[in-house]
Structure formats: structure tokens, C-alpha cells
Scaffold this motif. Structure first.
Motif, PDB file in Angstrom:
ATOM      1  N   GLU A 181       1.857   5.730  -4.116  1.00  0.00           N
ATOM      2  CA  GLU A 181       1.778   5.972  -5.562  1.00  0.00           C
ATOM      3  C   GLU A 181       1.903   4.666  -6.336  1.00  0.00           C
ATOM      4  OE1 GLU A 181       1.388   7.922  -9.156  1.00  0.00           O
ATOM      5  OE2 GLU A 181       0.942   8.605  -7.104  1.00  0.00           O
ATOM      6  N   ALA A 182       2.827   3.784  -5.890  1.00  0.00           N
ATOM      7  CA  ALA A 182       3.010   2.492  -6.566  1.00  0.00           C
ATOM      8  C   ALA A 182       1.769   1.613  -6.407  1.00  0.00           C
ATOM      9  CB  ALA A 182       4.235   1.782  -5.992  1.00  0.00           C
ATOM     10  N   VAL A 183       1.130   1.635  -5.252  1.00  0.00           N
ATOM     11  CA  VAL A 183      -0.097   0.845  -5.025  1.00  0.00           C
ATOM     12  C   VAL A 183      -1.228   1.356  -5.914  1.00  0.00           C
ATOM     13  CG1 VAL A 183      -1.886   0.321  -3.330  1.00  0.00           C
ATOM     14  CG2 VAL A 183       0.511   0.160  -2.682  1.00  0.00           C
ATOM     15  N   ARG A 184      -1.291   2.667  -6.084  1.00  0.00           N
ATOM     16  CA  ARG A 184      -2.337   3.243  -6.945  1.00  0.00           C
ATOM     17  C   ARG A 184      -2.173   2.755  -8.383  1.00  0.00           C
ATOM     18  NH1 ARG A 184      -3.106   7.191 -10.395  1.00  0.00           N
ATOM     19  NH2 ARG A 184      -0.925   7.872 -10.298  1.00  0.00           N
ATOM     20  N   LEU A 185      -0.911   2.754  -8.891  1.00  0.00           N
ATOM     21  CA  LEU A 185      -0.656   2.274 -10.256  1.00  0.00           C
ATOM     22  C   LEU A 185      -0.908   0.775 -10.372  1.00  0.00           C
ATOM     23  CD1 LEU A 185       2.628   4.267 -11.007  1.00  0.00           C
ATOM     24  CD2 LEU A 185       0.343   4.723 -11.929  1.00  0.00           C
ATOM     25  N   LEU A 186      -0.523   0.017  -9.328  1.00  0.00           N
ATOM     26  CA  LEU A 186      -0.734  -1.433  -9.333  1.00  0.00           C
ATOM     27  C   LEU A 186      -2.225  -1.759  -9.421  1.00  0.00           C
ATOM     28  CD1 LEU A 186       0.515  -4.364  -8.785  1.00  0.00           C
ATOM     29  CD2 LEU A 186      -0.086  -3.939  -6.409  1.00  0.00           C
ATOM     30  N   ASN A 187      -3.021  -1.084  -8.604  1.00  0.00           N
ATOM     31  CA  ASN A 187      -4.475  -1.339  -8.607  1.00  0.00           C
ATOM     32  C   ASN A 187      -5.086  -0.993  -9.966  1.00  0.00           C
ATOM     33  OD1 ASN A 187      -4.481  -2.205  -5.947  1.00  0.00           O
ATOM     34  ND2 ASN A 187      -4.899  -0.163  -5.119  1.00  0.00           N
ATOM     35  N   HIS A 188      -4.553   0.054 -10.611  1.00  0.00           N
ATOM     36  CA  HIS A 188      -5.076   0.463 -11.922  1.00  0.00           C
ATOM     37  C   HIS A 188      -4.712  -0.553 -13.001  1.00  0.00           C
ATOM     38  CE1 HIS A 188      -4.844   2.630 -15.810  1.00  0.00           C
ATOM     39  NE2 HIS A 188      -5.973   3.220 -15.367  1.00  0.00           N
ATOM     40  N   THR A 195      -4.400  -1.961  -0.385  1.00  0.00           N
ATOM     41  CA  THR A 195      -4.095  -0.761   0.413  1.00  0.00           C
ATOM     42  C   THR A 195      -2.919  -1.080   1.335  1.00  0.00           C
ATOM     43  OG1 THR A 195      -5.679  -1.402   2.134  1.00  0.00           O
ATOM     44  CG2 THR A 195      -6.472   0.113   0.409  1.00  0.00           C
ATOM     45  N   VAL A 196      -2.131  -0.049   1.640  1.00  0.00           N
ATOM     46  CA  VAL A 196      -1.016  -0.182   2.591  1.00  0.00           C
ATOM     47  C   VAL A 196      -1.236   0.838   3.694  1.00  0.00           C
ATOM     48  CG1 VAL A 196       1.472   0.007   2.935  1.00  0.00           C
ATOM     49  CG2 VAL A 196       0.579  -0.986   0.816  1.00  0.00           C
ATOM     50  N   ASN A 197      -1.517   0.342   4.887  1.00  0.00           N
ATOM     51  CA  ASN A 197      -1.769   1.211   6.033  1.00  0.00           C
ATOM     52  C   ASN A 197      -0.474   1.485   6.793  1.00  0.00           C
ATOM     53  OD1 ASN A 197      -4.615   1.264   5.604  1.00  0.00           O
ATOM     54  ND2 ASN A 197      -4.718  -0.817   6.473  1.00  0.00           N
TER      55      ASN A 197
END
Length: 534
Positions: A181-188, A195-197
Motif C-alpha cells: 500500500e505504501a509503495v502504491r502511494l509512493l509511486n502515485h 515494486t517490492v517482491n
């Protein structure tokens, strides 16, 4: 009026004269039949090449000769003295320890501790098995069978520092959802495509943290802390992902420390939490410990090893392999209790040409009337070898459906035949026979049953009865002496290597005491106790 009493550090200044009564030699103070003389003689004959290699050829000589230090340490363990400070005290006060020192200066506790944990670590196992081979050459070992058993001993660790694999996995999975969720907001917010695998979480989080650090430098972000101070977006994201990375590194460290176990202890990562037989609260609570396995022959401990498995069944094969390697010879038969029974163990014993005397796990149940009347058990069903079918209590056939392969924890693969009843519908005995909604099924390893039957017949023979009686006397008796008479119930050192060092020293002291007792009672070259006739 009396003068004031004045104390001083040097007590000889009190001017009290005593007549020296000790002789110049301590030889007369050590009885001719004292065990310390036997210990010194037996250990003198060993090869100490590996021990001396642990010392550097450069620099000053050790304070006490390594061979003498080993004698002192072994004798201390044989006399229930385990602390390095108490061993130092014994070297200064005990006649037997002074006799072993032979005029050398008594070592201090730090010298003893360094020798035990450092110099002796690699050589102790070699010296122990040299001693066992000496017993073999003296014809003190029967060479017929080895009695194997295990016990759990408490580790030198805090019992409240446990880490559970299931809990780590649960919290790591929860954090992973938050990271996504934090990565999604960061990218936005930053127009990026991070991406974090699941396979490379720590590395991916590090890349994001590096990007955010550069972003903070480029924007000249001022970091603020404390109440009433508003953090910038850059600072919030950077601190968030740094926390994620720190926690992920911790989780990775925990995962790497399990080594196939479901828990470990923080203060001694090699220790596993196990149910001990008893504790001071008498509630058998979980404690960090090790599973100690020993092999006994003719009342002597001929092999010892340390395992992290709580169950004895997975220790048998590696323990036997270690014995073959270290002893240089193989016992023709192995005697153990039901806790060691497995198809893998039977297969290994057959491949190595060793006869199994292992009690089946259901041996005691077979004797009970309730078991014999249980219609759900395979043992109470008729079997037709030609058609490969079982007949249940209602007279219906259980036919083989298919064969599936099962892999054990150690990687051993076995074949299991699945049998199913032709029709359990409207059967009046179904409630007593099975809980399945459909037809009753049996899961049977034919190879295991055949090997179990062989071992069962072995233990019922005259030799098997004598071996089983001697197993309970010799190997369980050895653990009784070590834990109760020697009062060794908790290790002093941490780590599997050092724990093994301690148990080998203890077993060596036990063997020398046993040899001394046999010599004094004129019982040398006696191997098995006879079965008493009713």
C-alpha cells in the motif's frame, strides 16, 4: 585499656607460628586406589597432537601444559565441578588437583575458561573417541550391540527470549501488505514505478530508501523532530521505508536462524524450546534446550552427540552415521526404545547390515484388551495376501486403490498404499470403525510393516529380552547418574559446538569413574546383566 585491633591484608603478619606438617611430596596423600591415578594413567596414553596444534608456535608457552589442563578439566567434570572459578579453587585447595598439576602453578579461572572454550573445542571429540578405542582394546566393550537413548537438557539461555516461526511469518505477511500500500502511494506521489517482491523484499526496500535519500538532498529537505513540528512528505516517506527495511532485515535474520525448526532462543540461537520432563514449578513448561543422544555398551558411553530436534526419531540415522565415522567400527545390532521407530531407521539399519532391536510404537497398546476389541485397527482385520485385501468387522473388503509417495522431514521417500472399503453405507459398525463421511480408508506402508515385524520378532527372542532389559539399566542408568548423581541438568556454555564439548567432557569423566568402579569391584570385562528367572 586494650589496644585497638588492626587488620591487614597479609595474614602471616599476625606472627602466629605453625609447624609445617605437609611433606615435600604429595604422593603419599593420594591413596593407591584413588580414581585420579587411573584417570592420569589413561589420559597420559592418548595422542594430543590435535590439541597442541591449537596453540601458536610463536609467543610464550602456556601457563599450564595443555595435557595437564585436559586432565584437570576431565577430573573436575568427573567430580561434579563445572564452574571455572570452582575448578580454580579446587586446584589451589584439593590434594588430587595439586597432584595432577605436579608442581605447576594453579591456573586461574580465565585460563581454564579460555582453554575449555577455545583450545579444546576441536580436540575434545578426538580425545573422547581415543578413550573409547582404548576401552575396546582392553576388551571392556562387548561389541555385540549399542544401547541408544536421548534426554533433553536445559541450555544456558533466557527462557523468555523465544522466537516462533509461525509468529514471524504472520507479522511479516501483515507488514508486506502495508508495504504494498505504501509503495502504491509512493509511486502515485512521485510518479515512479517501484515494486517490492516477496523474494527480494530487503533489497527492494533499500532501493526505495536510497531514492528517497537522494530526493531529500535534491530538495534540501529539513528534517524536524518533536511535538508540534510538521514533517515534510519526503521525511515521512523516508522514515516509513527505513522502518520497513529495518523490520524486514530483522525478520530475515529470524528466518535464517530457524534452520528447519519452528522456534529458536535469542540468547542462544542454537537452542530449541522443548518440553522438559520437569522443572522447579513441576509443570513441564517450555525451555530452551538440546536433545542429547548417547550410545552405551557394557555400561560405558561409547558415543555422544547434540541435536536440535525435539523428537528422537529424526536423530537415529545421523547418530549412527556419526558413530560409524568416529569409532571406526560398526555394531552388529542396535537396541533402542519405541521413540526411534521409523521406516527410514529400519531401512538404514538393513542397508548397513545391523540387526534392529527397536520396540514398535504400538507395542504396549497391542497388549491391552481395548486395542484388541477396536474394530477400526488394521491389526484386528483379516488380510488376504494373494488378493491384497483386508476384511473389516462387517465382512466387507478393503481393496488397494492406489500407491502414493510420502517424503519425511529428512527427505526419505516412502510408498504408502491406500485401501478403501467397498461400501460403508448403512453399515451398523461404521460409528466404531471410522469417522469418515464416505468409505473407510487405510494408509499402509508395506515396507514399514515388514521391517517392523522383523524388529518385533527380534525383541521377543531371548537375546532381545536381555537387550531390552540391559537398555533400561545401562543407557537410562547412565542418564540417571549424569543428571542426578553428577547434578548436571543445565549447560554452562552457549552454542551447539560448546555444548557438545561439555557433554563429551562429562561422558569422559563418567567412563573413567565407571572403569575405576569396575576395577575396584573386580567386574572388568563384564558386559550384560543376566535376566533374572521368575
Amino acid at each position: 585499656m586494650t589496644s585497638k585491633i588492626k587488620y591487614q591484608k597479609n595474614y602471616t603478619e599476625f606472627n602466629e607460628t605453625y609447624q609445617l606438617v605437609l611433606p615435600l611430596s604429595l604422593e603419599g596423600f593420594v591413596p593407591d586406589d584413588d580414581s585420579v591415578r587411573l584417570l592420569s594413567h589413561e589420559l597420559e596414553e592418548l595422542d594430543y597432537t590435535l590439541l597442541y596444534k591449537a596453540y601458536s608456535s610463536k609467543g610464550r608457552n602456556p601457563a599450564v601444559d595443555p595435557k595437564t589442563m585436559f586432565k584437570i578439566l576431565t577430573y573436575a567434570y568427573s567430580q561434579n565441578i563445572y564452574s571455572s572459578r570452582k575448578i580454580e579453587q579446587a586446584c589451589r585447595r584439593d590434594i588430587n588437583f595439586m597432584w595432577l598439576l605436579a608442581g605447576q602453578k594453579a591456573p586461574d579461572h580465565s585460563t581454564i575458561a579460555r582453554f575449555r572454550t577455545g583450545f579444546l573445542a576441536e580436540a575434545c571429540e578426538d580425545l573422547f573417541y581415543q578413550m573409547v578405542r582404548r576401552l575396546k582394546d582392553a576388551e571392556e566393550l562387548s561389541m555385540e550391540t549399542v544401547f541408544i537413548d536421548g534426554t533433553k537438557l536445559e541450555a544456558c539461555a533466557n527462557k523468555y527470549t523465544f522466537v516462533w516461526k509461525k509468529s514471524v511469518g504472520k507479522w511479516e505477511e501483515k507488514m508486506f501488505h502495508k508495504i504494498q500500500e505504501a509503495v502504491r502511494l509512493l509511486n502515485h506521489d512521485y510518479m515512479q514505478s517501484f515494486t517490492v517482491n516477496a523474494e527480494s523484499r530487503a533489497q527492494d526496500l533499500q532501493k526505495i530508501s536510497d531514492y528517497l535519500e537522494e530526493k531529500c538532498q535534491q530538495d534540501g529537505t529539513e528534517f524536524v523532530y518533536g511535538r508540534g513540528r510538521r514533517k515534510s512528505k519526503n521525511q515521512k516517506y523516508l522514515e516509513l521505508f527505513q522502518r520497513f527495511r529495518e523490520r524486514q532485515v530483522t525478520y530475515d535474520w529470524h528466518t535464517a536462524s530457524f534452520h528447519g525448526r519452528n522456534n529458536y532462543c535469542k540468547t542462544d540461537p542454537d537452542a530449541t524450546f522443548m518440553h522438559m520432563k520437569d522443572d522447579h514449578m513441576r509443570n513441564a513448561q517450555l525451555k530452551p534446550g538440546y536433545n542429547i543422544q548417547i550410545g552405551v555398551d557394557s555400561e560405558y558411553i561409547v558415543s555422544a552427540d547434540v541435536f536440535q530436534d525435539r523428537n528422537d526419531v529424526w536423530t537415529l540415522v545421523p547418530f549412527l552415521k556419526m558413530m560409524d565415522k568416529k569409532l571406526g567400527f560398526r555394531y552388529p545390532s542396535v537396541t533402542a526404545d519405541s521413540g526411534y521407530e521409523s521406516e527410514e531407521g529400519y531401512t538404514y539399519l538393513r542397508s548397513s547390515g545391523q540387526k534392529p532391536y527397536i520396540k514398535p510404537q504400538t507395542y504396549e497398546k497391542w497388549k491391552k484388551r481395548s486395542f484388541k476389541q477396536d474394530i477400526s485397527k488394521r491389526e484386528n482385520m483379516g488380510y488376504d495376501k494373494e488378493t491384497d485385501t483386508y476384511t473389516c468387522h462387517a465382512g466387507k473388503k478393503l481393496k488397494a486403490l492406489f500407491v502414493k509417495k510420502q517424503k519425511s522431514k529428512s527427505g526419505y521417500e516412502s510408498e504408502v498404499t491406500v485401501y478403501e472399503c467397498e461400501d460403508c453405507a448403512n453399515c451398523p459398525h461404521k460409528e466404531k470403525c471410522t469417522r469418515a463421511k464416505g468409505n473407510k480408508r487405510l494408509y499402509i506402508s508395506k515396507s514399514f510393516l515388514e521391517k517392523r515385524q522383523e524388529s518385533y520378532e527380534n525383541i521377543l527372542s531371548e537375546t532381545g529380552i536381555q537387550y531390552r532389559m540391559n537398555r533400561s539399566i545401562q543407557v537410562e542408568g547412565a542418564f540417571g547418574v549424569l543428571k542426578n548423581d553428577y547434578e548436571f541438568q543445565r549447560f554452562l556454555l552457549r552454542g551447539k559446538t560448546k555444548v557438545k564439548l561439555e557433554i563429551l567432557l562429562l561422558c569422559m569423566g563418567y567412563n573413567l569413574n565407571k572403569l575405576h568402579a569396575k576395577i575396584q569391584k573386580e567386574r572388568t570385562r563384564t558386559y550384560l546383566f543376566e535376566v533374572q528367572s521368575a
